[in-house]
Design a protein around this motif. Structure first.
Motif, short mmCIF file in Angstrom:
data_model
loop_
_atom_site.label_atom_id
_atom_site.label_comp_id
_atom_site.label_asym_id
_atom_site.label_seq_id
_atom_site.Cartn_x
_atom_site.Cartn_y
_atom_site.Cartn_z
N ASN A 25 0.81 -1.22 0.00
CA ASN A 25 0.00 0.00 0.00
C ASN A 25 0.84 1.26 0.00
O ASN A 25 0.30 2.36 -0.10
N HIS A 26 2.17 1.15 0.11
CA HIS A 26 3.00 2.34 -0.06
C HIS A 26 2.89 2.86 -1.50
O HIS A 26 2.87 4.07 -1.72
N SER A 29 -2.64 2.42 -2.74
CA SER A 29 -3.32 2.65 -1.46
C SER A 29 -4.27 1.52 -1.09
O SER A 29 -4.50 1.26 0.09
N ASN A 30 -4.87 0.86 -2.08
CA ASN A 30 -5.80 -0.23 -1.78
C ASN A 30 -5.21 -1.60 -2.11
O ASN A 30 -5.89 -2.49 -2.60
N HIS A 32 -3.20 -3.96 0.29
CA HIS A 32 -2.64 -4.19 1.62
C HIS A 32 -2.00 -5.58 1.70
O HIS A 32 -2.38 -6.42 2.50
N ASP A 232 -5.40 2.16 -7.06
CA ASP A 232 -5.36 3.52 -6.51
C ASP A 232 -3.90 3.88 -6.21
O ASP A 232 -3.40 3.67 -5.11
N SER A 234 -0.65 5.76 -5.17
CA SER A 234 -0.40 6.76 -4.14
C SER A 234 0.47 7.90 -4.70
O SER A 234 1.06 7.79 -5.78
#
Length: 359
Positions: A25-26, A29-30, A32, A232, A234
């Motif tokens: 997620n770095h 974002s979605n 994990h 998504d 980041s």
């Protein structure tokens, strides 16, 4: 960056180094997932591991999202009467599929060479590389199925054959569009537009916050991309791309405002170019259509680099003279208990018959 190492390898190494320490997620974002590494082909490659298949996981990190939630979402978004009926009856299929996926642990598979992109391209690995990869993964993850996504017989035929020879099973999972822009005329650009094309080497760190905000606005504005399955990226991912060219960025600016962004990706020794990142402002005058210019830029870049185009369905574009192709997910479970292998076999058969039936 002064180095004798090819830029692609530098970018991949920096992506992997940070993902190992901070998680998937770095960059997304979605996503994990935990990122580990495997050595083969002379380099380190990422292995993504998902412990809990949260419903908000993107398709790039979650087999459950990629194979079940994505197809269910398409049914819900379709306006056809057939699709609405299928959505109503889908619980009769998706319930058993979900149970089979859980039993076979496909939703906890070890995903090989997964850089969390919605479209994947792979280096030209040889048979010995694939055999070594398979052996090492069985040892490192004895309780997980092994998985590779986004394989096409036209894009990576040798890789698919090497995998089949070692007992990997191919499950058709989605349709993509392929084309060779070298066989088409040079694309035309708007003669009267004042949209400025800003290439990667012209972008600065100060531009990234606005470009990332544009990307987020695009995801909210585009009805088909508001769901949680879409990748998504980041702000840190944008910064990585600017620093290393992991994905090559091109921005569109109109009247001082950013109105579009294109991110293209290829792999070492690959003949293909794909666009995992494409976004534009949906609230512009009719005379300004950045999505058309982004489409032209994508084709033009492939022509300049003498590469063919690989377009995922999430991009909602199909270049001229393109043709559809089936992409497969490769699954290896020969090291697993019999119960899991049977569940995976039934999952593949039911998925192919009731969810995605390649024509």
């Amino acid at each position: 960056m002064n180095t004798s190492i090819p830029p692609r390898l530098v970018a991949d190494a920096l992506w992997l180094l940070t993902a190992r320490s901070r998680g998937g997620n770095h960059w997304v974002s979605n996503a994990h997932c935990q990122i580990q590494t495997i050595e083969f082909g002379g380099h380190s490659h990422p292995i993504s591991l998902l412990e809990h298949s949260n419903w908000q996981e993107c398709a790039a990190s979650s087999p459950r999202s990629a194979l079940l939630r994505a197809h269910r979402q398409r049914l819900k978004q379709s306006t056809s009467a057939t699709a609405r009926i299928a959505d109503t009856l889908s619980c009769l299929v998706y319930g058993p599929l979900s149970a089979l996926m859980h039993t076979g642990k496909l939703d906890q598979a070890a995903l090989v060479a997964n850089y969390l992109l919605p479209t994947s391209l792979y280096p030209a690995w040889g048979a010995d590389d694939i055999q070594l990869m398979t052996e090492r993964l069985q040892t490192a993850h004895p309780q997980r199925p092994l998985m590779m996504q986004h394989l096409s017989s036209e894009v990576c035929p040798q890789l698919m054959q090497h995998l089949r020879n070692l007992g990997w099973k191919m499950v058709a999972t989605r349709t993509v569009f392929l084309s060779d822009p070298q066989q088409t005329q040079q694309t035309g650009f708007w003669p009267d537009t004042d949209v400025e094309i800003v290439h990667q080497d012209q972008l600065s760190n100060s531009d990234l916050h606005e470009l990332h905000a544009l990307y987020q606005l695009h995801k909210r504005s585009n009805v088909r991309q508001t769901n949680h399955l879409q990748t998504d990226f980041s702000l840190a991912f944008f910064e990585l791309c600017l620093e290393t060219g992991f994905v090559e960025l091109t921005g569109l600016r109109w009247q001082g405002h950013w109105v579009g962004i294109l991110g293209t990706y290829t792999q070492t020794d690959s003949d293909w170019l794909t666009a995992p990142l494409m976004a534009w402002d949906h609230n512009l005058p009719v005379s300004v259509k950045p999505e058309h210019l982004l489409h032209d830029l994508f084709i033009r870049e492939a022509q300049q680099k003498q590469l063919r185009l690989h377009c995922g369905t999430e991009q909602k574009i199909a270049p001229d003279r393109s043709h559809s192709a089936i992409e497969y997910t490769a699954i290896y479970d020969q090291h697993l208990p019999t119960t899991q292998k049977i569940a995976n076999r039934w999952f593949s058969a039911l998925f192919q018959q009731c969810v995605y039936r390649p024509s």
